[in-house]
Design a protein around this motif. Sequence first.
Motif, mmCIF file in Angstrom:
data_model
loop_
_atom_site.group_PDB
_atom_site.id
_atom_site.type_symbol
_atom_site.label_atom_id
_atom_site.label_comp_id
_atom_site.label_asym_id
_atom_site.label_seq_id
_atom_site.Cartn_x
_atom_site.Cartn_y
_atom_site.Cartn_z
ATOM 1 N N LEU A 24 1.150 -1.057 0.114
ATOM 2 C CA LEU A 24 0.089 0.311 -0.128
ATOM 3 C C LEU A 24 0.824 1.503 -0.315
ATOM 4 O O LEU A 24 0.304 2.303 -0.627
ATOM 5 C CB LEU A 24 -0.672 0.013 0.973
ATOM 6 N N LEU A 25 1.843 1.148 0.930
ATOM 7 C CA LEU A 25 2.737 2.467 0.530
ATOM 8 C C LEU A 25 3.397 2.924 -0.372
ATOM 9 O O LEU A 25 3.495 3.881 -0.856
ATOM 10 C CB LEU A 25 3.756 1.946 2.041
ATOM 11 N N GLN A 26 3.815 1.774 -1.066
ATOM 12 C CA GLN A 26 4.642 1.959 -2.178
ATOM 13 C C GLN A 26 3.750 2.113 -3.527
ATOM 14 O O GLN A 26 3.969 2.621 -4.872
ATOM 15 C CB GLN A 26 5.292 0.346 -2.913
ATOM 16 N N VAL A 27 2.273 2.034 -3.596
ATOM 17 C CA VAL A 27 2.060 1.874 -4.669
ATOM 18 C C VAL A 27 0.653 3.464 -5.005
ATOM 19 O O VAL A 27 0.629 3.708 -5.102
ATOM 20 C CB VAL A 27 0.765 0.649 -4.957
ATOM 21 N N MET A 28 0.024 3.660 -3.424
ATOM 22 C CA MET A 28 -0.784 4.533 -3.337
ATOM 23 C C MET A 28 0.006 5.897 -2.112
ATOM 24 O O MET A 28 0.237 6.613 -2.924
ATOM 25 C CB MET A 28 -1.901 3.729 -2.473
ATOM 26 N N SER A 29 0.627 5.742 -1.168
ATOM 27 C CA SER A 29 0.910 6.620 -0.242
ATOM 28 C C SER A 29 2.373 7.493 -0.931
ATOM 29 O O SER A 29 2.525 8.769 -0.958
ATOM 30 C CB SER A 29 0.863 5.904 1.058
ATOM 31 N N LEU A 30 2.916 6.644 -0.945
ATOM 32 C CA LEU A 30 4.449 7.443 -1.812
ATOM 33 C C LEU A 30 4.037 8.200 -2.603
ATOM 34 O O LEU A 30 4.501 9.485 -2.688
ATOM 35 C CB LEU A 30 5.098 6.371 -1.616
ATOM 36 N N PRO A 31 3.663 7.727 -4.049
ATOM 37 C CA PRO A 31 3.622 8.664 -5.287
ATOM 38 C C PRO A 31 2.455 9.598 -4.506
ATOM 39 O O PRO A 31 2.958 10.972 -5.368
ATOM 40 C CB PRO A 31 2.859 7.907 -6.277
ATOM 41 N N GLY A 32 1.363 9.050 -4.606
ATOM 42 C CA GLY A 32 0.433 10.879 -3.502
ATOM 43 C C GLY A 32 1.359 11.837 -2.740
ATOM 44 O O GLY A 32 0.901 12.957 -2.731
ATOM 45 N N GLN A 33 1.770 11.003 -2.090
ATOM 46 C CA GLN A 33 2.599 12.252 -1.150
ATOM 47 C C GLN A 33 3.220 12.521 -1.646
ATOM 48 O O GLN A 33 3.867 14.147 -0.887
ATOM 49 C CB GLN A 33 3.599 10.706 -0.175
#
Length: 159
Positions: A24-33
């Motif tokens: 989830l961090l790899q796919v959603m959170s980091l790019p969004g952040q």
Amino acid sequence: MLSERWAVVPLRIFLAVLFGVLVLLQVMSLPGQFAHMAQESPDMAHLRWPLTAITVFWVVCAQVVVVCTWKLLTLVNRDRIFTQSSLKWVDAIVWAIAAAWAVLLGVFLAVGFNADDPGLPLLMFLVLTSVTVLGLLMVVMRALLRQATTLRTDMEAVI
């Protein structure tokens, strides 16, 4: 052997949860952040993709460690941990930690030479030191596993 069996099941559950959170961090959170950072601070927008790539790389390194740990737990369950096949999984953990450390060192140096405030470089130095300790600990654990594997092989040959 009973105590290991009690630890393996909860450890596998937590490894599965950790892997899911990492995805989830790899796919959603980091790019969004980092997309949000680029919108909020246009002067830092040029860092969006490099920071995304670096942090996703670190997550991949963590995922490699999780998968290798899972495989080692499988060997523990089968009472095959003291075999040559376990060494390749420990090697993969060591290489993943080494790769993450090398990139972290580069980021630490880049941040350290450009920082106005000592807080972030000190925090990064703490993380760099922690990853260094973890990597060196894994090298020592690998040597112990290799010695135990050799001893077990010798004992099986005698018996």
